[in-house]
Motif scaffolding. Structure first.
Motif, PDB file in Angstrom:
ATOM      1  N   GLY A 146       0.824  -1.214   0.000  1.00  0.00           N
ATOM      2  CA  GLY A 146       0.000   0.000   0.000  1.00  0.00           C
ATOM      3  C   GLY A 146       0.848   1.250   0.000  1.00  0.00           C
ATOM      4  O   GLY A 146       1.939   1.281   0.593  1.00  0.00           O
ATOM      5  N   ILE A 147       0.353   2.287  -0.641  1.00  0.00           N
ATOM      6  CA  ILE A 147       1.132   3.534  -0.760  1.00  0.00           C
ATOM      7  C   ILE A 147       1.338   4.194   0.590  1.00  0.00           C
ATOM      8  O   ILE A 147       2.437   4.651   0.916  1.00  0.00           O
ATOM      9  CB  ILE A 147       0.416   4.502  -1.733  1.00  0.00           C
ATOM     10  N   VAL A 148       0.287   4.241   1.410  1.00  0.00           N
ATOM     11  CA  VAL A 148       0.391   4.903   2.714  1.00  0.00           C
ATOM     12  C   VAL A 148       1.408   4.191   3.601  1.00  0.00           C
ATOM     13  O   VAL A 148       2.278   4.829   4.211  1.00  0.00           O
ATOM     14  CB  VAL A 148      -0.981   4.968   3.408  1.00  0.00           C
ATOM     15  N   SER A 149       1.311   2.862   3.681  1.00  0.00           N
ATOM     16  CA  SER A 149       2.247   2.089   4.504  1.00  0.00           C
ATOM     17  C   SER A 149       3.667   2.215   3.972  1.00  0.00           C
ATOM     18  O   SER A 149       4.625   2.363   4.744  1.00  0.00           O
ATOM     19  CB  SER A 149       1.837   0.605   4.520  1.00  0.00           C
ATOM     20  N   THR A 150       3.799   2.145   2.644  1.00  0.00           N
ATOM     21  CA  THR A 150       5.126   2.244   2.023  1.00  0.00           C
ATOM     22  C   THR A 150       5.755   3.595   2.316  1.00  0.00           C
ATOM     23  O   THR A 150       6.938   3.677   2.686  1.00  0.00           O
ATOM     24  CB  THR A 150       5.014   2.034   0.499  1.00  0.00           C
ATOM     25  N   ASP A 151       4.985   4.668   2.177  1.00  0.00           N
ATOM     26  CA  ASP A 151       5.507   6.014   2.467  1.00  0.00           C
ATOM     27  C   ASP A 151       5.989   6.106   3.915  1.00  0.00           C
ATOM     28  O   ASP A 151       7.031   6.704   4.203  1.00  0.00           O
ATOM     29  CB  ASP A 151       4.421   7.068   2.225  1.00  0.00           C
ATOM     30  N   LYS A 152       5.217   5.500   4.796  1.00  0.00           N
ATOM     31  CA  LYS A 152       5.560   5.552   6.225  1.00  0.00           C
ATOM     32  C   LYS A 152       6.873   4.819   6.492  1.00  0.00           C
ATOM     33  O   LYS A 152       7.755   5.316   7.216  1.00  0.00           O
ATOM     34  CB  LYS A 152       4.423   4.915   7.027  1.00  0.00           C
ATOM     35  N   VAL A 153       7.023   3.635   5.895  1.00  0.00           N
ATOM     36  CA  VAL A 153       8.235   2.831   6.099  1.00  0.00           C
ATOM     37  C   VAL A 153       9.458   3.511   5.485  1.00  0.00           C
ATOM     38  O   VAL A 153      10.519   3.617   6.129  1.00  0.00           O
ATOM     39  CB  VAL A 153       8.055   1.420   5.488  1.00  0.00           C
ATOM     40  N   ILE A 154       9.326   3.968   4.259  1.00  0.00           N
ATOM     41  CA  ILE A 154      10.457   4.594   3.571  1.00  0.00           C
ATOM     42  C   ILE A 154      10.871   5.875   4.272  1.00  0.00           C
ATOM     43  O   ILE A 154      12.067   6.170   4.413  1.00  0.00           O
ATOM     44  CB  ILE A 154      10.110   4.876   2.090  1.00  0.00           C
ATOM     45  N   SER A 155       9.904   6.643   4.755  1.00  0.00           N
ATOM     46  CA  SER A 155      10.204   7.877   5.485  1.00  0.00           C
ATOM     47  C   SER A 155      11.007   7.577   6.749  1.00  0.00           C
ATOM     48  O   SER A 155      11.983   8.275   7.072  1.00  0.00           O
ATOM     49  CB  SER A 155       8.899   8.592   5.846  1.00  0.00           C
TER      50      SER A 155
ATOM     51  N   ARG B 298       1.022 -11.135  -3.027  1.00  0.00           N
ATOM     52  CA  ARG B 298       0.407  -9.908  -2.531  1.00  0.00           C
ATOM     53  C   ARG B 298       0.114  -9.952  -1.037  1.00  0.00           C
ATOM     54  O   ARG B 298      -0.829  -9.325  -0.564  1.00  0.00           O
ATOM     55  CB  ARG B 298      -0.893  -9.651  -3.298  1.00  0.00           C
ATOM     56  N   GLY B 299       0.902 -10.712  -0.293  1.00  0.00           N
ATOM     57  CA  GLY B 299       0.677 -10.828   1.144  1.00  0.00           C
ATOM     58  C   GLY B 299       0.803  -9.511   1.884  1.00  0.00           C
ATOM     59  O   GLY B 299       0.336  -9.382   3.019  1.00  0.00           O
ATOM     60  N   GLY B 300       1.425  -8.522   1.250  1.00  0.00           N
ATOM     61  CA  GLY B 300       1.594  -7.216   1.880  1.00  0.00           C
ATOM     62  C   GLY B 300       0.296  -6.475   2.111  1.00  0.00           C
ATOM     63  O   GLY B 300       0.267  -5.469   2.823  1.00  0.00           O
ATOM     64  N   VAL B 301      -0.811  -6.964   1.516  1.00  0.00           N
ATOM     65  CA  VAL B 301      -2.097  -6.284   1.691  1.00  0.00           C
ATOM     66  C   VAL B 301      -2.500  -6.232   3.161  1.00  0.00           C
ATOM     67  O   VAL B 301      -3.264  -5.347   3.575  1.00  0.00           O
ATOM     68  CB  VAL B 301      -3.191  -6.978   0.844  1.00  0.00           C
ATOM     69  N   SER B 302      -1.999  -7.150   3.969  1.00  0.00           N
ATOM     70  CA  SER B 302      -2.291  -7.129   5.405  1.00  0.00           C
ATOM     71  C   SER B 302      -1.834  -5.819   6.031  1.00  0.00           C
ATOM     72  O   SER B 302      -2.501  -5.264   6.913  1.00  0.00           O
ATOM     73  CB  SER B 302      -1.598  -8.303   6.106  1.00  0.00           C
ATOM     74  N   LEU B 303      -0.705  -5.315   5.569  1.00  0.00           N
ATOM     75  CA  LEU B 303      -0.192  -4.041   6.090  1.00  0.00           C
ATOM     76  C   LEU B 303      -1.052  -2.881   5.634  1.00  0.00           C
ATOM     77  O   LEU B 303      -1.315  -1.945   6.392  1.00  0.00           O
ATOM     78  CB  LEU B 303       1.257  -3.837   5.634  1.00  0.00           C
TER      79      LEU B 303
ATOM     80  N   GLY C 283      23.026  -4.120   5.225  1.00  0.00           N
ATOM     81  CA  GLY C 283      21.888  -4.913   4.793  1.00  0.00           C
ATOM     82  C   GLY C 283      21.151  -5.574   5.937  1.00  0.00           C
ATOM     83  O   GLY C 283      19.922  -5.499   6.032  1.00  0.00           O
ATOM     84  N   GLU C 284      21.899  -6.225   6.848  1.00  0.00           N
ATOM     85  CA  GLU C 284      21.268  -6.954   7.952  1.00  0.00           C
ATOM     86  C   GLU C 284      20.550  -6.004   8.900  1.00  0.00           C
ATOM     87  O   GLU C 284      19.418  -6.260   9.319  1.00  0.00           O
ATOM     88  CB  GLU C 284      22.328  -7.752   8.713  1.00  0.00           C
ATOM     89  N   ALA C 285      21.190  -4.879   9.201  1.00  0.00           N
ATOM     90  CA  ALA C 285      20.572  -3.884  10.083  1.00  0.00           C
ATOM     91  C   ALA C 285      19.358  -3.249   9.406  1.00  0.00           C
ATOM     92  O   ALA C 285      18.357  -2.934  10.060  1.00  0.00           O
ATOM     93  CB  ALA C 285      21.583  -2.808  10.457  1.00  0.00           C
ATOM     94  N   GLY C 286      19.457  -3.079   8.086  1.00  0.00           N
ATOM     95  CA  GLY C 286      18.345  -2.501   7.340  1.00  0.00           C
ATOM     96  C   GLY C 286      17.121  -3.390   7.369  1.00  0.00           C
ATOM     97  O   GLY C 286      15.993  -2.911   7.550  1.00  0.00           O
ATOM     98  N   ILE C 287      17.320  -4.698   7.187  1.00  0.00           N
ATOM     99  CA  ILE C 287      16.212  -5.649   7.240  1.00  0.00           C
ATOM    100  C   ILE C 287      15.600  -5.672   8.640  1.00  0.00           C
ATOM    101  O   ILE C 287      14.369  -5.723   8.797  1.00  0.00           O
ATOM    102  CB  ILE C 287      16.678  -7.064   6.844  1.00  0.00           C
ATOM    103  N   LYS C 288      16.451  -5.633   9.659  1.00  0.00           N
ATOM    104  CA  LYS C 288      15.969  -5.633  11.042  1.00  0.00           C
ATOM    105  C   LYS C 288      15.103  -4.402  11.301  1.00  0.00           C
ATOM    106  O   LYS C 288      14.030  -4.490  11.921  1.00  0.00           O
ATOM    107  CB  LYS C 288      17.149  -5.669  12.012  1.00  0.00           C
ATOM    108  N   PHE C 289      15.564  -3.247  10.816  1.00  0.00           N
ATOM    109  CA  PHE C 289      14.807  -2.009  10.991  1.00  0.00           C
ATOM    110  C   PHE C 289      13.488  -2.081  10.226  1.00  0.00           C
ATOM    111  O   PHE C 289      12.435  -1.668  10.716  1.00  0.00           O
ATOM    112  CB  PHE C 289      15.633  -0.814  10.508  1.00  0.00           C
ATOM    113  N   LEU C 290      13.547  -2.642   9.011  1.00  0.00           N
ATOM    114  CA  LEU C 290      12.352  -2.787   8.179  1.00  0.00           C
ATOM    115  C   LEU C 290      11.323  -3.685   8.867  1.00  0.00           C
ATOM    116  O   LEU C 290      10.118  -3.389   8.883  1.00  0.00           O
ATOM    117  CB  LEU C 290      12.733  -3.355   6.811  1.00  0.00           C
ATOM    118  N   LYS C 291      11.782  -4.794   9.440  1.00  0.00           N
ATOM    119  CA  LYS C 291      10.879  -5.703  10.160  1.00  0.00           C
ATOM    120  C   LYS C 291      10.160  -4.973  11.282  1.00  0.00           C
ATOM    121  O   LYS C 291       8.949  -5.121  11.477  1.00  0.00           O
ATOM    122  CB  LYS C 291      11.658  -6.888  10.739  1.00  0.00           C
ATOM    123  N   ASN C 292      10.917  -4.180  12.027  1.00  0.00           N
ATOM    124  CA  ASN C 292      10.343  -3.459  13.159  1.00  0.00           C
ATOM    125  C   ASN C 292       9.284  -2.461  12.703  1.00  0.00           C
ATOM    126  O   ASN C 292       8.211  -2.341  13.318  1.00  0.00           O
ATOM    127  CB  ASN C 292      11.442  -2.741  13.936  1.00  0.00           C
ATOM    128  N   GLU C 293       9.568  -1.758  11.596  1.00  0.00           N
ATOM    129  CA  GLU C 293       8.617  -0.767  11.083  1.00  0.00           C
ATOM    130  C   GLU C 293       7.325  -1.433  10.604  1.00  0.00           C
ATOM    131  O   GLU C 293       6.228  -0.940  10.858  1.00  0.00           O
ATOM    132  CB  GLU C 293       9.257   0.030   9.934  1.00  0.00           C
TER     133      GLU C 293
END
Length: 409
Positions: A149-158, A366-371, A171-181
């Motif tokens: 979703g655009i809203v969720s993606t904007d929030k994560v990327i921001s 498309r499992g990301g639709v949950s977010l 890379g590893e720290a980035g994935i960890k941060f992404l998981k948390n977001e």
């Protein structure tokens, strides 16, 4: 994960596997012993030329505690990953079950297409290099492609851009941060609801209405919920109130037999759904039922007709059992991606939703639709399905979901 940590994880998982293997053999021996006892009793009764005492033979049936778990598979990466996900949540080696391992393996496999869509590609692009603004642009595209979703993606990327301004992320720290977001996004509506886990409350009638358009797996999901509820020792009843789809009632009866849960229905053509619910409530009160699961119509002539029918059902519930705890759960097909998000927005305006159930996660990209549903509709995900079997529906766990969605190769 370093090589040392990886070796320790595999050794820990190997110990868990050995314990489960031993437990499974013990279960098989116990089941064999019970079957022999049952056959011996039957033989004795036949010799006496008496009718089989149904009650006595049923007393020897397998109790819920000795029902055979899923078969233990190979000791592979799926097992190791599943065991470590459980360990990370505080499970000890002797607390892990084969059913839990089996479920997590299915969840990981089910989200494989989603994972391939952006995680694998993202890691391949990144390699061992630190994250850069250019890499985040690519990640943004990949997240949107996975229907986050655009809203969720904007929030994560921001959040990631802000983090990059503060420190260098590999890379590893980035994935960890992404998981948390991602987990923060999914967890927010769950926390806002005041209930981390949706379970029937004892001492009151709980009525769960399953709503959604035709084809999302609503009736099948209700059948699996009935099994899950019954297996968790809640007295459960099903109301077959989708009277406009001919096969729905028969389908529910099959699920009811599998789950050992009774189904209240009306065989008349185009019977009034509210009348079915009326009868089901009367039956539930007489039986002191904990949970009444109501299957509702997925399509009528117009959207207004559908919402009017839901309102009529709710009016019956409010009148008959004003103190009942009512949940309206929207069933969504994960493979429909943004169409599922549109359905969630539409139903949330008209059906007073309290949660969502995501089905058909197996094999979709498309499992990301949950977010997207969590962020844009503020709807807590309550259950997810990742398979066709009766056990393949579980209470939603955001940690397990995100770990499966972002599991590395």
């Amino acid at each position: 994960m370093t090589n040392t940590n990886s070796d320790n994880s595999r050794e820990w998982a190997a110990q868990a596997y050995t314990l489960l293997k031993k437990r499974q053999e013990e279960q098989k021996q116990e089941l064999k012993k019970q079957e022999e006892q049952k056959q011996e009793l039957k033989k004795q009764e036949e010799q006496k030329q008496e009718l089989i005492d149904i009650d006595s033979t049923e007393n020897l049936a397998i109790s819920p505690k000795t029902i055979a778990e899923s078969e233990l598979g190979e000791f592979d990466d799926n097992f190791t990953w599943s065991a470590m996900v459980l360990a990370a949540q505080g499970k000890k080696i002797n607390q892990i079950s084969i059913d839990e391992i089996d479920w997590l393996t299915k969840l990981r496999r089910g989200l494989e297409e989603t994972r391939k869509g952006f995680v694998t590609e993202f890691l391949d692009q990144l390699g061992d290099d630190p994250l850069t603004p250019e890499v985040l642009d690519d990640l943004e595209t990949l997240l949107i492609r996975a229907d986050v979703g655009i809203v969720s993606t904007d929030k994560v990327i921001s959040s990631l851009r802000t983090k990059l301004n503060e420190e260098v992320l590999g890379g590893e720290a980035g994935i960890k941060f992404l998981k948390n977001e991602l987990k923060l996004i999914i967890d927010k509506p769950i926390k806002d609801s005041g209930s981390d886990l949706l379970v029937p409350q004892k001492g009151k009638l709980n009525v769960w209405l399953l709503v959604g358009v035709n084809g999302v797996g609503k009736t099948t999901t209700l059948g699996k919920l009935a099994y899950l509820s019954s297996r968790s020792n809640y007295k459960t009843l099903i109301a077959a109130a989708d009277t406009f789809r001919a096969a729905a009632v028969e389908q529910l009866k099959v699920w009811g037999e599998r789950s050992n849960v009774d189904v209240i229905s009306n065989q008349s053509k185009n019977a009034d759904p509210a009348a079915v619910v009326f009868d089901a409530i009367n039956s539930a009160k007489k039986r002191n039922v904990d949970l009444l699961l109501v299957d509702t119509a997925g399509r009528l002539q117009t959207k207004n007709n559908l919402m009017d029918e839901l309102a009529k059902i709710k009016k019956i519930i409010d009148k008959k059992v004003p103190d009942a705890i009512v949940e309206s759960l929207l069933v969504l097909d994960a493979s429909q991606g943004q169409n599922g998000l549109k359905q969630a927005k539409s139903f949330s305006k008209s059906a007073n939703l309290s949660g969502a159930i995501i089905t058909k996660l197996d094999g979709t990209s498309r499992g990301g639709v949950s977010l997207a549903v969590s962020e844009e509709v503020n709807l807590p995900i309550r259950f997810i399905g990742a398979g066709e079997g009766i056990k393949d529906l579980r209470p939603f766990n955001s940690y397990e979901f995100v770990e499966a969605m972002l599991a590395d190769k």
